[in-house]
Design an enzyme around this catalytic site. Structure first.
Site, PDB file in Angstrom:
ATOM      1  N   TYR A  42      -2.776   8.938   9.980  1.00 43.62           N
ATOM      2  CA  TYR A  42      -2.214   8.212  11.130  1.00 43.62           C
ATOM      3  C   TYR A  42      -1.347   7.088  10.594  1.00 43.62           C
ATOM      4  O   TYR A  42      -1.792   6.316   9.737  1.00 43.62           O
ATOM      5  CB  TYR A  42      -3.365   7.644  11.974  1.00 43.62           C
ATOM      6  N   ASP A  85       1.170   4.627   2.771  1.00 42.96           N
ATOM      7  CA  ASP A  85       0.753   3.823   3.925  1.00 42.96           C
ATOM      8  C   ASP A  85      -0.532   3.098   3.519  1.00 42.96           C
ATOM      9  O   ASP A  85      -1.620   3.685   3.500  1.00 42.96           O
ATOM     10  CB  ASP A  85       0.525   4.748   5.121  1.00 42.96           C
ATOM     11  N   LYS A 138      -2.351  -5.243   9.394  1.00 43.26           N
ATOM     12  CA  LYS A 138      -3.034  -6.473   9.832  1.00 43.26           C
ATOM     13  C   LYS A 138      -3.617  -7.385   8.755  1.00 43.26           C
ATOM     14  O   LYS A 138      -3.716  -8.592   8.962  1.00 43.26           O
ATOM     15  CB  LYS A 138      -4.124  -6.061  10.809  1.00 43.26           C
TER      16      LYS A 138
HETATM   17  N1  HOZ Z   1      -5.953   3.140  15.582  1.00 38.80           N
HETATM   18  C1  HOZ Z   1      -6.834   2.119  15.128  1.00 38.80           C
HETATM   19  C2  HOZ Z   1      -7.693   2.525  13.994  1.00 38.80           C
HETATM   20  N2  HOZ Z   1      -7.321   3.619  13.249  1.00 38.80           N
HETATM   21  C3  HOZ Z   1      -7.719   1.607  16.214  1.00 38.80           C
HETATM   22  C4  HOZ Z   1      -7.019   0.584  16.987  1.00 38.80           C
HETATM   23  C5  HOZ Z   1      -7.900  -0.236  17.897  1.00 38.80           C
HETATM   24  O1  HOZ Z   1      -8.520   0.285  18.799  1.00 38.80           O
HETATM   25  O2  HOZ Z   1      -7.926  -1.404  17.680  1.00 38.80           O
END
Ligand code: HOZ
Length: 428
Positions: free
Chosen positions: A143, A238, A266
């Protein structure tokens, strides 16, 4: 136990699609009502009903030192008084960029953005602009955020919700994204052979964290590097999850493999909304205004986010022992869980590396998306809820990684293992 969370979820459903601002947190794949968090400190989350949980999500990675880490909170408070946004350059942005360049191998320049999605989307545009080619190879179950190009065979929420093709992503965009099974080099070779001189980039999660935690098999990343070199393709790692988490220099440092472009999320903002992409000067100078590949953002390099990230990254830079300690904590947890699942007589796989891990209930090794999808996700669902009731907050999907933080104590780990033991007895 969850009275206020239930009421809030109902209220949320009237004004927020699905009641959440990001799909996985809706608990759709595990069922039940998402828990609404009120505050957090160190390794613990506290919900609106006053329940306490040991946190194994840690905001999906960035809370590597635990929640509300005091130096970060203090720095944010101080900088917020200067202004929460300038939309103009600051000295601090230069210092953050210098710090990142000093910690991460093989990069000369870095551009700040506001999320991992933006970082990957921009890195791909840069790869296309640099190579003059259109197509990208990604891996099933990886992802890279929610930009159109990456929603083909995506992990995380797309896998969690079982979405095959995302409405709104045009066929033209989807056609430019080719996907191969993770850890499968021959499949990548075949895609390259079928599309000669058309592939701009291969993008990979060096440790996959969006279909559970899946490790690269020996030779996989090395093989991708070689294929990129042979065919003039840019290699994008990534590192939104692995960056500054598996090592100070991320997966590139840990595995000793060079990427052409690296993306971060983040953690670069200490949990604030930040992302970045980075690479060698000759590539990065194609970005506007140095070059013509356009990318921009008023909030990019936001001062409050920058000071949070700077404070966190500086701590990691100055205290390398944190990584050994994180790994030891994870190893203890993994050993305890293995013992527990073994004693319960169920089939299981616990994948782990550094402070990333996950549990799949399967008898075969989990090395790709097909394997992850075939695991007993019904059992995961029951395990998740039994752990939640016992005060342990796991990712609400088997297609996500668990993250261990430095604030976690030996007692917390023993508590978690005991919770797993009691959970297993309750759900078997
Ligand atoms: N797509 C995020 C983890 N792979 C989760 C995002 C979230 O719900 O904060």
């Amino acid at each position: 136990m969850y009275t206020k969370s239930k009421a809030l979820f109902e209220q949320a459903g009237k004004v927020i699609p699905g009641g959440v601002n990001s799909p996985v947190r809706a608990f759709r794949s595990v069922g039940g009502t998402p828990v609404f968090m009120q505050h957090a400190k160190g390794a613990y989350l506290y919900d609106e009903d006053g329940n306490r949980y040991i946190d194994y999500i840690n905001s999906w990675g960035p809370m590597i030192l635990g929640h509300a880490y005091e130096p970060v909170v203090k720095a944010i408070q101080e900088y917020a008084t200067y202004s929460t946004s300038f939309g103009a350059p600051t000295k601090l942005e230069v210092e953050v960029a210098e710090l990142i360049v000093s910690m991460v191998p093989n990069i000369d320049m870095v551009r700040m953005v506001n999320s991992g999605t933006e970082a990957c989307m921009s890195a791909l545009r840069l790869a296309r602009g640099f190579t003059g080619r259109n197509k990208v190879i990604k891996f099933e179950g990886n992802y890279h955020g929610h930009a159109d190009s990456f929603l083909v065979s995506a992990g995380s929420g797309v896998a969690t919700l079982g979405i095959q093709a995302v409405p709104g992503v045009t066929a033209a965009v989807a056609d430019d994204t080719l996907s191969a099974p993770y850890n499968n080099l021959p499949a990548v070779e075949q895609l390259i052979a079928e599309h000669p001189d058309q592939i701009a980039a291969i993008i990979v999660e060096p440790v996959a964290g969006n279909m559970g935690c899946i490790l690269p098999q020996p030779g996989f990343l090395e093989g991708l590097r070689t294929l990129c070199d042979t065919h003039g393709i840019l290699f994008i790692m990534d590192e939104v999850m692995t960056g500054f988490r598996l090592a100070r220099g991320g997966a590139q440092e840990l595995f000793g493999i060079r990427a052409d472009l690296v993306t971060f999320g983040k953690i670069i903002g200490g949990g604030m909304p930040v992302g970045a992409f980075a690479g060698r000067r000759e590539i990065m100078e194609h970005i506007a205004p140095a070059g013509k590949v356009y990318q921009a953002g008023t909030l990019s390099g936001n001062p409050v986010a920058m000071i949070a990230g700077y404070t966190l990254l500086k701590t990691l830079q100055e205290h390398p022992a944190i990584y050994t300690q994180l790994e030891e904590k994870t190893n203890r947890l993994v050993a305890g869980l293995r013992e527990t699942f073994g004693a319960a007589g169920i089939v299981y796989q616990v994948n782990h590396i550094g402070s990333m891990m996950s549990v799949h209930f399967a008898e075969y090794p989990i090395i790709d998306f097909t394997a992850a999808s075939g695991a007993n996700n019904e059992l995961f669902k029951r395990f998740f809820h039994a752990m939640l009731e016992r005060g342990v907050y796991l990712p609400p999907s088997a297609f996500e990684s668990w993250f261990v933080c430095q604030a976690l104590t030996q007692e917390d780990i023993e508590f978690t293992i005991n919770a797993a033991r009691s959970a297993m007895q309750a759900i078997k």
